[in-house]
Design an enzyme around this catalytic site. Structure first.
Site, PDB file in Angstrom:
ATOM      1  N   CYS A 185      70.582   6.352  67.882  1.00 46.64           N
ATOM      2  CA  CYS A 185      70.960   6.928  69.187  1.00 46.64           C
ATOM      3  C   CYS A 185      72.294   6.414  69.709  1.00 46.64           C
ATOM      4  O   CYS A 185      72.840   6.966  70.661  1.00 46.64           O
ATOM      5  CB  CYS A 185      69.877   6.646  70.212  1.00 46.64           C
ATOM      6  N   HIS A 198      72.637   6.719  77.627  1.00 48.86           N
ATOM      7  CA  HIS A 198      71.751   7.399  76.673  1.00 48.86           C
ATOM      8  C   HIS A 198      70.454   7.727  77.406  1.00 48.86           C
ATOM      9  O   HIS A 198      69.883   6.869  78.092  1.00 48.86           O
ATOM     10  CB  HIS A 198      71.487   6.457  75.490  1.00 48.86           C
ATOM     11  N   ASN A 208      64.754  12.724  74.943  1.00 54.12           N
ATOM     12  CA  ASN A 208      65.717  11.897  74.220  1.00 54.12           C
ATOM     13  C   ASN A 208      66.283  12.702  73.038  1.00 54.12           C
ATOM     14  O   ASN A 208      65.566  12.985  72.087  1.00 54.12           O
ATOM     15  CB  ASN A 208      64.997  10.628  73.732  1.00 54.12           C
TER      16      ASN A 208
HETATM   17  N1  COA Z   1      50.021   9.804  77.191  1.00 50.32           N
HETATM   18  C1  COA Z   1      49.081   8.994  77.684  1.00 50.32           C
HETATM   19  N2  COA Z   1      48.915   7.728  77.292  1.00 50.32           N
HETATM   20  C2  COA Z   1      49.767   7.258  76.370  1.00 50.32           C
HETATM   21  C3  COA Z   1      50.797   8.048  75.818  1.00 50.32           C
HETATM   22  C4  COA Z   1      50.904   9.375  76.256  1.00 50.32           C
HETATM   23  N3  COA Z   1      51.846  10.210  75.807  1.00 50.32           N
HETATM   24  N4  COA Z   1      51.481   7.305  74.921  1.00 50.32           N
HETATM   25  C5  COA Z   1      50.927   6.079  74.903  1.00 50.32           C
HETATM   26  N5  COA Z   1      49.891   6.067  75.775  1.00 50.32           N
HETATM   27  C6  COA Z   1      48.972   4.967  76.087  1.00 50.32           C
HETATM   28  C7  COA Z   1      48.941   3.903  75.029  1.00 50.32           C
HETATM   29  O1  COA Z   1      48.098   4.296  73.962  1.00 50.32           O
HETATM   30  C8  COA Z   1      48.412   2.726  75.801  1.00 50.32           C
HETATM   31  O2  COA Z   1      47.006   2.874  75.900  1.00 50.32           O
HETATM   32  P1  COA Z   1      46.057   1.582  75.779  1.00 50.32           P
HETATM   33  O3  COA Z   1      46.491   0.676  76.913  1.00 50.32           O
HETATM   34  O4  COA Z   1      44.711   2.162  75.929  1.00 50.32           O
HETATM   35  O5  COA Z   1      46.354   1.010  74.431  1.00 50.32           O
HETATM   36  C9  COA Z   1      48.986   2.918  77.200  1.00 50.32           C
HETATM   37  O6  COA Z   1      49.414   4.294  77.264  1.00 50.32           O
HETATM   38  C10 COA Z   1      50.192   2.039  77.491  1.00 50.32           C
HETATM   39  O7  COA Z   1      51.051   2.076  76.376  1.00 50.32           O
HETATM   40  P2  COA Z   1      52.432   1.383  76.378  1.00 50.32           P
HETATM   41  O8  COA Z   1      53.063   1.605  75.032  1.00 50.32           O
HETATM   42  O9  COA Z   1      52.287  -0.022  76.867  1.00 50.32           O
HETATM   43  O10 COA Z   1      53.192   2.234  77.481  1.00 50.32           O
HETATM   44  P3  COA Z   1      54.641   2.043  78.012  1.00 50.32           P
HETATM   45  O11 COA Z   1      54.615   1.932  79.482  1.00 50.32           O
HETATM   46  O12 COA Z   1      55.403   1.004  77.233  1.00 50.32           O
HETATM   47  O13 COA Z   1      55.315   3.432  77.666  1.00 50.32           O
HETATM   48  C11 COA Z   1      56.815   4.381  76.064  1.00 50.32           C
HETATM   49  C12 COA Z   1      55.410   3.878  76.326  1.00 50.32           C
HETATM   50  C13 COA Z   1      56.889   4.854  74.621  1.00 50.32           C
HETATM   51  C14 COA Z   1      57.084   5.547  77.004  1.00 50.32           C
HETATM   52  C15 COA Z   1      57.830   3.227  76.353  1.00 50.32           C
HETATM   53  O14 COA Z   1      57.404   2.066  75.686  1.00 50.32           O
HETATM   54  C16 COA Z   1      59.210   3.548  75.914  1.00 50.32           C
HETATM   55  O15 COA Z   1      59.834   4.475  76.413  1.00 50.32           O
HETATM   56  N6  COA Z   1      59.764   2.745  74.983  1.00 50.32           N
HETATM   57  C17 COA Z   1      61.127   2.972  74.498  1.00 50.32           C
HETATM   58  C18 COA Z   1      61.091   4.038  73.457  1.00 50.32           C
HETATM   59  C19 COA Z   1      62.429   4.630  73.206  1.00 50.32           C
HETATM   60  O16 COA Z   1      63.227   4.775  74.087  1.00 50.32           O
HETATM   61  N7  COA Z   1      62.657   5.018  71.951  1.00 50.32           N
HETATM   62  C20 COA Z   1      63.861   5.658  71.551  1.00 50.32           C
HETATM   63  C21 COA Z   1      64.893   4.664  71.211  1.00 50.32           C
HETATM   64  S1  COA Z   1      66.450   5.443  71.067  1.00 50.32           S
END
Ligand code: COA
Length: 348
Positions: free
Chosen positions: A114, A254, A284
């Protein structure tokens, strides 16, 4: 006399087809509330079966060329940032060079996830400042949807497809990339990885059975990395440009996650009204996200000629990148060539 690469044209391509949070709600254990609250995304655009990355890249580039009053063969170099090319080989940059009619123009593909667009801008600036090249097309194009597991709710909701392009033109007036900060930490590579299809796990039945052809992400780790690195990179880029946060007219980050963007802006001392965010409508789009946002900012008047802009990104690698970019009035429009007359174009 130093040469600078002023941005003199820009363009974008967004696929028509869209996927809303409600579309995911219909078949996945997720909700519009969860997705919007955790990411800031409501809609992302994805290609149809017939569309490819090279077409999106070429369409964005054609718009940028049209705007700059240039044609493909006016370009000295094309740098295409993408992690989702049409083929492993030939390089997609050569496909796009051909599609633009940029006969014999040098072209290469740059892969840093990215952060690709900022890495490509910084690279283009080097060719211009040495005087080697005068006009460089920089494209960020991604078609991540082909590599997403649409049953993996933690990744499929995040990404969209698209392309954005800019043209850098040499000038002696201070403009273009004023500073940049680039970095990489390969020890964290497994947190954002597409394991299959390369030399480690070449295409095979086993690769498909194990779902190695899909993007895998440890969202929490990537989130932590991004919130740690972006603010300091941005501050460093602003300092390197000899500026203060108040001198930045618009911050175009980004577009990966609204909470990550808020944290970076806060840490760099940039107020919310100076932050450009369009993640709600596109998700994204990886290396395409900053050039798409830049186009929208310029088209909507949020960014103007004369502005000093700050970019920041993070991505697979893991990598990070920040840059301060100034866009100034173009010195002179390219001469109207008789070869631009439609009847004569055929011969050129
Ligand atoms: N809908 C509902 N629940 C979801 C979900 C979705 N789409 N995706 C994950 N969950 C759940 C998980 O399974 C977890 O459940 P659990 O507690 O029962 O295990 C819970 O939500 C919390 O998950 P977590 O990963 O801690 O959530 P988060 O607040 O970190 O958000 C992301 C997840 C992916 C949105 C966040 O971590 C993120 O944006 N990370 C950066 C990713 C990124 O930018 N990648 C590209 C790089 S260029």
């Amino acid at each position: 006399m130093k040469n600078y690469g002023n941005i003199v044209g820009w363009g974008k391509f967004i696929p028509e087809k869209s996927l809303t949070n409600e579309d995911f709600e219909a078949y996945l254990d997720t909700s519009d509330e969860w997705i919007y609250a955790r990411t800031g995304i409501r809609v992302r655009h994805v290609v149809n079966q017939e569309e490819q990355t090279s077409q999106m890249a070429a369409d964005a580039a054609k718009e940028a060329l049209r705007m700059a009053g240039l044609r493909g063969h006016d370009l000295d170099l094309i740098i295409l940032a993408t992690s989702s090319p049409d083929y492993l080989t030939p390089p997609i940059s050569s496909q796009v060079q051909h599609a633009l009619g940029a006969k014999k123009t040098a072209a290469f593909t740059l892969v840093t996830g990215c952060t690709g667009f900022i890495y490509a801008l910084a690279t283009a600036q080097q060719f211009i400042s040495t005087g080697a090249y005068k006009r460089i097309l920089v494209i960020g194009a991604e078609l991540i949807s082909r590599w997403l597991d649409y049953n993996d709710r933690s990744t499929c909701i995040l990404f969209g497809d698209g392309a954005g392009a800019v043209i850098l033109e040499a000038t002696e007036k201070q403009s273009g990339v004023m500073s940049f900060v680039l970095g990489s930490d390969g020890s964290k590579a497994e947190h954002l990885i597409l394991p299959g299809g390369g030399s480690k796990h070449p295409p095979s039945h086993e690769m498909l059975e194990n779902n190695l052809h899909y993007l895998k992400m440890n969202g929490n780790e990537v989130f932590r990395f991004a919130t740690r690195i972006l603010g300091s990179s941005l501050r460093e880029a602003i300092r390197e440009a000899g500026l203060e946060p108040e001198d930045i007219d618009l911050f175009i980050p980004h577009q990966a996650n609204q909470r990550i963007i808020d944290s970076a802006a806060r840490q760099a001392g940039l107020p919310p009204e100076k932050v450009f965010i369009n993640i709600e409508n596109y998700g994204n789009t990886s290396a395409a996200s900053i050039p798409i946002a830049l186009c929208e900012a310029l088209e909507s008047g949020r960014a103007k000629i004369g502005d000093t802009l700050a970019f920041v990104a993070f991505g697979a690698g893991l990598t990070w990148a920040a840059a301060v970019v100034k866009i100034i009035e173009r010195e002179e429009q390219p001469r109207k060539s008789i070869w631009k007359l439609p009847i004569l174009r055929w011969f050129s």
